[in-house]
Design an enzyme around this catalytic site. Sequence first.
Site, PDB file in Angstrom:
ATOM      1  N   TYR A  22      -3.714  -4.237  -1.963  1.00 37.03           N
ATOM      2  CA  TYR A  22      -4.081  -4.049  -0.561  1.00 37.03           C
ATOM      3  C   TYR A  22      -3.308  -2.957   0.159  1.00 37.03           C
ATOM      4  CZ  TYR A  22      -6.197  -8.514  -1.621  1.00 37.03           C
ATOM      5  OH  TYR A  22      -6.923  -9.506  -2.210  1.00 37.03           O
ATOM      6  N   HIS A 100     -14.281  -6.216   1.056  1.00 41.22           N
ATOM      7  CA  HIS A 100     -13.071  -6.724   0.409  1.00 41.22           C
ATOM      8  C   HIS A 100     -12.216  -5.507   0.086  1.00 41.22           C
ATOM      9  CE1 HIS A 100     -14.261 -10.908  -0.038  1.00 41.22           C
ATOM     10  NE2 HIS A 100     -15.480 -10.437  -0.244  1.00 41.22           N
TER      11      HIS A 100
END
Length: 151
Positions: A22, A100
């Site tokens: 991330y 996502h």
Amino acid sequence: MKIMLINGPSVNMTGAKEIDAYGKTAFDAMIENLEQVAARKGHMLTCFQSNSEGQLIDWLQQAHFEHYDGVILNPGALSHYSIALRDAIGSCGLPCIEVHMGNVFRREAMYRESVTMGVCTGHIGGFGAMGYVLAMDALAAVKAAKPQKNT
């Protein structure tokens, strides 16, 4: 365009969890950047994050009643099992792009199934925070392709 960005469980931990997937950018900094990008593109972006499924559903309904043009949704883990969230996406009547930050298809099998994806207009995954920008562009393209109603 009037766009609602909804982030689900643990997305607020971006920059602090699973940095390889991330990135290092803190959630608040990421949202601030996305708001600036949206403004440059001429969009009004309203951003929310909650760890509570019901709150996400409330915001989807709010997007409907407040006549948003579309929704960008990162449902987090709820994408894998929340039938209630799926129903709310389907009933809000708005184009919804599921985002996502990580590539769910490169993760364990339990992350590869999405019950919400089937009612979304499209899915973007694996591009980190850039996925949200791509989703803005996708919503703009969907709106441009949709025949306008005469009122």
